[in-house]
Enzyme design. Structure first.
Site, PDB file in Angstrom:
ATOM      1  N   SER A   1       0.877  -1.180   0.000  1.00  0.00           N
ATOM      2  CA  SER A   1       0.000   0.000   0.000  1.00  0.00           C
ATOM      3  C   SER A   1       0.914   1.229   0.000  1.00  0.00           C
ATOM      4  O   SER A   1       2.076   1.152   0.425  1.00  0.00           O
ATOM      5  CB  SER A   1      -0.885  -0.013   1.243  1.00  0.00           C
TER       6      SER A   1
ATOM      7  N   HIS B   1       1.967   3.130  -9.056  1.00  0.00           N
ATOM      8  CA  HIS B   1       1.438   4.459  -8.734  1.00  0.00           C
ATOM      9  C   HIS B   1       2.640   5.382  -8.594  1.00  0.00           C
ATOM     10  O   HIS B   1       3.659   4.966  -8.023  1.00  0.00           O
ATOM     11  CB  HIS B   1       0.675   4.361  -7.407  1.00  0.00           C
TER      12      HIS B   1
HETATM   13  N1  LIG Z   1      -6.096  -1.071  -5.572  1.00  0.00           N
HETATM   14  C1  LIG Z   1      -6.205  -0.430  -6.727  1.00  0.00           C
HETATM   15  O1  LIG Z   1      -7.298  -0.314  -7.282  1.00  0.00           O
HETATM   16  C2  LIG Z   1      -4.983   0.143  -7.404  1.00  0.00           C
HETATM   17  C3  LIG Z   1      -5.073   0.486  -8.753  1.00  0.00           C
HETATM   18  C4  LIG Z   1      -3.936   0.937  -9.414  1.00  0.00           C
HETATM   19  C5  LIG Z   1      -2.770   1.100  -8.688  1.00  0.00           C
HETATM   20  N2  LIG Z   1      -2.703   0.806  -7.364  1.00  0.00           N
HETATM   21  C6  LIG Z   1      -1.430   0.962  -6.651  1.00  0.00           C
HETATM   22  O2  LIG Z   1      -0.878  -0.330  -6.445  1.00  0.00           O
HETATM   23  C7  LIG Z   1      -0.113  -0.338  -5.231  1.00  0.00           C
HETATM   24  C8  LIG Z   1      -0.653  -1.422  -4.324  1.00  0.00           C
HETATM   25  O3  LIG Z   1      -1.955  -1.066  -3.945  1.00  0.00           O
HETATM   26  P1  LIG Z   1      -3.011  -2.126  -3.427  1.00  0.00           P
HETATM   27  O4  LIG Z   1      -4.341  -1.443  -3.432  1.00  0.00           O
HETATM   28  O5  LIG Z   1      -2.841  -3.404  -4.125  1.00  0.00           O
HETATM   29  O6  LIG Z   1      -2.523  -2.272  -1.913  1.00  0.00           O
HETATM   30  P2  LIG Z   1      -3.279  -3.023  -0.757  1.00  0.00           P
HETATM   31  O7  LIG Z   1      -4.379  -3.877  -1.273  1.00  0.00           O
HETATM   32  O8  LIG Z   1      -3.611  -2.017   0.273  1.00  0.00           O
HETATM   33  O9  LIG Z   1      -2.106  -4.004  -0.298  1.00  0.00           O
HETATM   34  C9  LIG Z   1      -1.465  -3.799   0.839  1.00  0.00           C
HETATM   35  C10 LIG Z   1      -0.251  -4.728   0.891  1.00  0.00           C
HETATM   36  O10 LIG Z   1       0.696  -4.025   1.648  1.00  0.00           O
HETATM   37  C11 LIG Z   1       1.085  -4.852   2.734  1.00  0.00           C
HETATM   38  N3  LIG Z   1       1.414  -4.009   3.876  1.00  0.00           N
HETATM   39  C12 LIG Z   1       0.654  -3.028   4.438  1.00  0.00           C
HETATM   40  N4  LIG Z   1       1.338  -2.452   5.458  1.00  0.00           N
HETATM   41  C13 LIG Z   1       2.546  -3.085   5.516  1.00  0.00           C
HETATM   42  C14 LIG Z   1       3.687  -2.920   6.312  1.00  0.00           C
HETATM   43  N5  LIG Z   1       3.761  -1.988   7.269  1.00  0.00           N
HETATM   44  N6  LIG Z   1       4.742  -3.740   6.087  1.00  0.00           N
HETATM   45  C15 LIG Z   1       4.708  -4.668   5.113  1.00  0.00           C
HETATM   46  N7  LIG Z   1       3.658  -4.863   4.322  1.00  0.00           N
HETATM   47  C16 LIG Z   1       2.579  -4.073   4.515  1.00  0.00           C
HETATM   48  C17 LIG Z   1      -0.091  -5.764   3.017  1.00  0.00           C
HETATM   49  O11 LIG Z   1       0.377  -6.913   3.665  1.00  0.00           O
HETATM   50  P3  LIG Z   1      -0.373  -7.531   4.943  1.00  0.00           P
HETATM   51  O12 LIG Z   1      -1.540  -8.290   4.419  1.00  0.00           O
HETATM   52  O13 LIG Z   1       0.666  -8.386   5.540  1.00  0.00           O
HETATM   53  O14 LIG Z   1      -0.808  -6.367   5.785  1.00  0.00           O
HETATM   54  C18 LIG Z   1      -0.575  -6.039   1.578  1.00  0.00           C
HETATM   55  O15 LIG Z   1       0.165  -7.079   1.017  1.00  0.00           O
HETATM   56  C19 LIG Z   1      -0.249   1.059  -4.645  1.00  0.00           C
HETATM   57  O16 LIG Z   1       0.833   1.831  -5.070  1.00  0.00           O
HETATM   58  C20 LIG Z   1      -1.540   1.563  -5.257  1.00  0.00           C
HETATM   59  O17 LIG Z   1      -1.624   2.971  -5.319  1.00  0.00           O
HETATM   60  C21 LIG Z   1      -3.779   0.311  -6.713  1.00  0.00           C
END
Ligand SMILES: NC(=O)c1ccc[n+]([C@@H]2O[C@H](COP(=O)([O-])OP(=O)(O)OC[C@H]3O[C@@H](n4cnc5c(N)ncnc54)[C@H](OP(=O)(O)O)[C@@H]3O)[C@@H](O)[C@H]2O)c1
Length: 402
Positions: free
Chosen positions: A152, A177
């Site tokens: 994230s 991102h």
């Molecule tokens: N979601 C979307 O629609 C989307 C679209 C385009 C781009 N993006 C981009 O893609 C990237 C990922 O986004 P996402 O939405 O897939 O993220 P997300 O679903 O919020 O994934 C969070 C990940 O981060 C890990 N995490 C959180 N806090 C942590 C910490 N302190 N130490 C280690 N690991 C930690 C979590 O692991 P745990 O389970 O162990 O907490 C999980 O694997 C970001 O840059 C976002 O802006 C997202």
């Protein structure tokens, strides 16, 4: 809104369009049937977009380069990445979607997440095997040539002091991102100067990245290069974009990506549309309309009938498919809404550009109890009358009837 025959015509249009919208090659189907139905002349630029191999596309008068999956068949991808190990750091929404697509494409991909966290368990459920292709974050980075940082955005900032020293010369750093490096004063993510830093940003949720890939379709993504030390950064970004499941890719910069993304999701994509739904629904309820009527006139008709028409063929097509009464009023009122809302959109863009949105997001999402707090907010939304009414309306859709 629409008269009964018009509403019937709309439903028919949706039925006619549905299969066409499902396919990537939708334009030809649209041009032969639906477009003709509204007597609207086909637009040359739209035709041009469908010609394989053409890289410069005229988007309404502005020429842009695009990159298509067709130019990167699987064999070419496998050859291109034959010496690479891709470490997917984080297995949330994007990690899951991009990771499974990379794996299905046959690339050498491993996952790096916190041991025994939620993501670790989810990765195991998806068939990633501890010690084989599932590791803790440090071990995965150590084994990789391409580090795909899909934590994230708040976690990218938090973990940066631990991750940065492992990004040694020869590795490539990938983001989805522009957030972390663009707002580095706030995130503290200052990338090493001797590695390629690239971006592939899917224009949709990770769940959609996966579901479109499984349907043989592809999400649209942007690509960008933050730093090119090998001279191959852009090519790598395009290849990775295809490998994670994109249909077509357009080029941007890290800064433009993050500005447009934060702006869009707070505006028409999510925040703005939710605000419009709530305002319209509340006025209907305050003026004596039933929940059923208020929900149908605000959300159900939009999502089930009208928005798919816009998605399939454009706004003019949607107007043309509606009654003249609806069309007259909608065209008139669209101007008033635009004038009223444009200052709000400008405020929003300012708030993105000056870092306020980033600051808020980092502060909020770094709190240890951010998940619980979000769950509470989502529950409050779920409990709103409009969305409770929505559940009842959806249960009455014939396809949902038990
Ligand atoms: N979601 C979307 O629609 C989307 C679209 C385009 C781009 N993006 C981009 O893609 C990237 C990922 O986004 P996402 O939405 O897939 O993220 P997300 O679903 O919020 O994934 C969070 C990940 O981060 C890990 N995490 C959180 N806090 C942590 C910490 N302190 N130490 C280690 N690991 C930690 C979590 O692991 P745990 O389970 O162990 O907490 C999980 O694997 C970001 O840059 C976002 O802006 C997202």
């Amino acid at each position: 809104m629409a008269s009964r025959p018009a509403a019937r015509a709309l439903r028919q249009s949706v039925r006619q369009l549905a299969p066409a919208v499902q396919r990537r090659t939708f334009i030809s189907a649209v041009n032969t049937t639906a477009r003709a139905a509204v007597a609207s002349a086909p637009k040359a630029a739209v035709f041009q977009q469908q010609v394989r191999g053409v890289k410069t596309i005229d988007f309404a008068g502005t020429k842009e380069d695009v990159y298509e999956r067709a130019d990167w068949p699987k064999e070419k991808l496998l050859e291109y990445f034959k010496n690479d190990t891709l470490a997917l750091i984080g297995y949330g929404s994007q990690g899951h979607g991009q990771g499974l697509n990379l794996r299905d494409n046959g690339l050498n991909v491993i996952v790096g997440v916190r041991k025994n966290g939620t993501s670790w368990k989810e990765a195991e459920q998806d068939g990633w095997v501890p010690g084989k292709n599932l590791f803790d974050i440090d071990e995965a980075i150590g084994k990789s040539t391409i580090v795909m940082n899909l934590l994230s955005d708040a976690a990218q900032s938090e973990t940066w002091p631990q991750i940065k020293p492992q990004l040694t010369k020869g590795k490539t750093l990938y983001f989805s991102h522009g957030f972390s490096p663009v707002f580095k004063e706030l995130t503290k993510v200052d990338v090493p100067t001797d590695i390629d830093v690239i971006l592939v940003a899917p224009k949709g949720s990770g769940r959609t990245v996966r579901s479109l890939f499984r349907e043989g379709r592809g999400i649209n993504s942007s690509i960008a290069v933050f730093q090119d030390v090998t001279g191959k950064a852009k090519e790598k970004a395009i290849a990775l974009g295809v490998a994670v499941g994109s249909g077509y890719l357009y080029e941007t910069t890290f800064q433009k990506e993050v500005y447009s993304d934060l702006y869009g999701e707070r505006g028409c994509l999510m925040g703005g549309i939710h605000g419009m739904f709530l305002a319209q629904y509340e006025v209907l309820r305050e003026r004596g309309h039933s929940p059923s009527e208020a929900f149908n006139e605000t959300v159900e008709e939009a999502t089930q009938s009208l928005y798919p028409l816009i998605g399939g063929n454009g706004m003019d097509y949607m107007y043309a498919a509606c009654s003249t009464t609806a069309r007259r009023g909608a065209i008139d009122w669209s101007k008033r809404f635009k004038e009223t809302l444009k200052p709000v959109f400008n405020d929003l863009y300012d708030s993105v550009e000056n870092g306020s949105e980033t600051k808020r997001s980092l502060e909020y999402n770094s709190q240890p109890d951010y998940r619980e707090k979000y769950n509470q907010e989502l529950k409050e939304i779920d409990d709103l009358e409009i969305w409770r009414a929505g559940k009842a309306v959806r249960s009455l859709r014939p396809e949902n009837a038990k």
